[in-house]
Design a protein around this motif. Structure first.
Motif, PDB file in Angstrom:
ATOM      1  N   ALA A   1      -5.060 -24.153 -15.729  1.00  0.00           N
ATOM      2  CA  ALA A   1      -5.645 -23.324 -14.673  1.00  0.00           C
ATOM      3  C   ALA A   1      -6.383 -22.163 -15.305  1.00  0.00           C
ATOM      4  N   LEU A   2      -7.645 -21.997 -14.987  1.00  0.00           N
ATOM      5  CA  LEU A   2      -8.430 -20.875 -15.488  1.00  0.00           C
ATOM      6  C   LEU A   2      -8.221 -19.684 -14.567  1.00  0.00           C
ATOM      7  N   ILE A   3      -7.643 -18.620 -15.130  1.00  0.00           N
ATOM      8  CA  ILE A   3      -7.444 -17.377 -14.373  1.00  0.00           C
ATOM      9  C   ILE A   3      -8.294 -16.311 -15.053  1.00  0.00           C
ATOM     10  N   GLY A   4      -9.146 -15.636 -14.298  1.00  0.00           N
ATOM     11  CA  GLY A   4     -10.080 -14.687 -14.903  1.00  0.00           C
ATOM     12  C   GLY A   4     -11.417 -15.340 -15.137  1.00  0.00           C
ATOM     13  N   SER A   5     -12.342 -14.551 -15.685  1.00  0.00           N
ATOM     14  CA  SER A   5     -13.715 -15.032 -15.780  1.00  0.00           C
ATOM     15  C   SER A   5     -14.025 -15.766 -17.080  1.00  0.00           C
ATOM     16  N   ILE A   6     -13.248 -15.511 -18.156  1.00  0.00           N
ATOM     17  CA  ILE A   6     -13.596 -16.106 -19.447  1.00  0.00           C
ATOM     18  C   ILE A   6     -12.393 -16.839 -20.031  1.00  0.00           C
ATOM     19  N   ASN A   7     -11.510 -16.106 -20.693  1.00  0.00           N
ATOM     20  CA  ASN A   7     -10.351 -16.704 -21.338  1.00  0.00           C
ATOM     21  C   ASN A   7      -9.066 -16.169 -20.721  1.00  0.00           C
ATOM     22  N   SER A   8      -8.055 -16.998 -20.698  1.00  0.00           N
ATOM     23  CA  SER A   8      -6.757 -16.554 -20.222  1.00  0.00           C
ATOM     24  C   SER A   8      -5.672 -17.268 -21.003  1.00  0.00           C
ATOM     25  N   SER A   9      -4.503 -16.627 -21.092  1.00  0.00           N
ATOM     26  CA  SER A   9      -3.385 -17.237 -21.786  1.00  0.00           C
ATOM     27  C   SER A   9      -2.084 -16.738 -21.173  1.00  0.00           C
ATOM     28  N   ALA A  10      -1.037 -17.565 -21.257  1.00  0.00           N
ATOM     29  CA  ALA A  10       0.275 -17.202 -20.738  1.00  0.00           C
ATOM     30  C   ALA A  10       1.236 -16.983 -21.901  1.00  0.00           C
ATOM     31  N   ASN A  11       2.014 -15.914 -21.822  1.00  0.00           N
ATOM     32  CA  ASN A  11       3.013 -15.609 -22.833  1.00  0.00           C
ATOM     33  C   ASN A  11       4.434 -15.812 -22.341  1.00  0.00           C
ATOM     34  N   ALA A  12       4.620 -15.880 -21.033  1.00  0.00           N
ATOM     35  CA  ALA A  12       5.969 -15.972 -20.473  1.00  0.00           C
ATOM     36  C   ALA A  12       5.929 -16.767 -19.177  1.00  0.00           C
ATOM     37  N   ALA A  13       7.036 -17.430 -18.889  1.00  0.00           N
ATOM     38  CA  ALA A  13       7.156 -18.188 -17.644  1.00  0.00           C
ATOM     39  C   ALA A  13       8.593 -18.114 -17.150  1.00  0.00           C
ATOM     40  N   ILE A  14       8.747 -18.237 -15.843  1.00  0.00           N
ATOM     41  CA  ILE A  14      10.085 -18.204 -15.252  1.00  0.00           C
ATOM     42  C   ILE A  14      10.085 -19.045 -13.983  1.00  0.00           C
TER      43      ILE A  14
END
Length: 272
Positions: free
Chosen positions: A45-58
């Motif tokens: 899933a692209l979140i934001g206009s350019i690049n995105s990354s996830a560091n944590a999940a719950i």
């Protein structure tokens, strides 16, 4: 052809048919991608206009998935972002703007490092806010993704972790049974600028530093001698004591080592 041989071949043919046309999940082995999630077990899933990354999940109790990290809003600026997915991997349209929330905190680039849930469904985000020295940065969202104004007045808290600390960062948070929030990470000592320490802060449910913890809500501790220490994880014991784990590096040694420190519920190092 005798009856026994014919029956054996018939049973083999039935088994092959069932193997070929059974639902995918019925044939899946432990560790296989779960094809009921996203596309062949994967979600992008692209979140934001350019690049995105996830560091944590719950995981929420209802099975929905919260992922948090950073999103680029321009070529050089990135901010806090969080997305919520249904159990099947679709963006949850009941959360934020089409399943995601983007917000900034502090004066520079922001990045969520950790996420935690509160009993009322509130979502705590904590991490970096570069450009603001000596602070822990936290955001609380409601279960629908709105900024929770009961937390710090705006849904955002920039908590100073002490006059002797600079370049602080928060890496992990945990919510106590009474609703108070314990955040851990690292900070440099301004007097000994080469010494980084474990930093802990406890905040009330409303986002104010808890004066019953440490010194004015903050505790710092060097775990190794002449060290470069920082905490990356925190856990609560049933008796209320706080365990922080991370990395320690003695200045006389090139190698870093895992290290653990335990604190009392009041924030003092536990000599036991």
């Amino acid at each position: 052809m005798n009856f026994t041989l014919m029956l054996g071949r018939l049973l083999a043919a039935v088994a092959l048919f069932l193997a070929l046309f059974a639902p995918q999940d019925a044939r899946a082995a432990p560790g296989d991608l779960d094809t009921s999630f996203g596309i062949f077990g994967k979600v992008t899933a692209l979140i934001g206009s350019i690049n995105s990354s996830a560091n944590a999940a719950i995981l929420q109790p209802d099975g929905k998935i919260i992922a948090a990290g950073r999103c680029s809003v321009s070529a050089s600026i990135y901010v806090y972002c969080v997305a919520r997915f249904t159990a099947s991997g679709a963006l949850d349209s009941t959360f934020g703007n089409g399943g995601s929330v983007i917000t900034s905190i502090g004066n520079g680039n922001n990045e969520v490092q950790t996420v935690a849930l509160q009993k009322d469904g509130g979502i705590l985000l904590a991490g970096d806010c570069v450009g603001t020295e000596g602070v822990f940065c936290l955001v609380r969202l409601t279960n629908t993704g709105a900024l929770d104004a009961t937390f710090g007045g705006t849904g955002k808290v920039v908590a100073t972790v002490g006059p002797s600390a600079t370049n602080a960062f928060v890496a992990s948070v945990v919510v106590q049974p009474d609703g108070k929030i314990v955040a851990v990470g690292g900070c440099y000592n301004k007097v000994q600028t080469s010494v980084r320490q474990f930093c802990l802060a406890r905040l009330t449910d409303s986002g104010v530093l808890d004066n019953t913890f440490g010194t004015a809500g903050v505790e710092t501790a060097s775990v190794a001698t002449f060290s470069n220490d920082y905490a990356t994880s925190v856990a609560l014991q049933p008796d209320g004591k706080i365990v922080a784990a991370g990395s320690c590096k003695n200045s006389a040694s090139p190698a870093a080592n895992p290290c653990v420190a335990r604190f009392t519920a009041a924030g003092a190092l536990d000599a036991t």
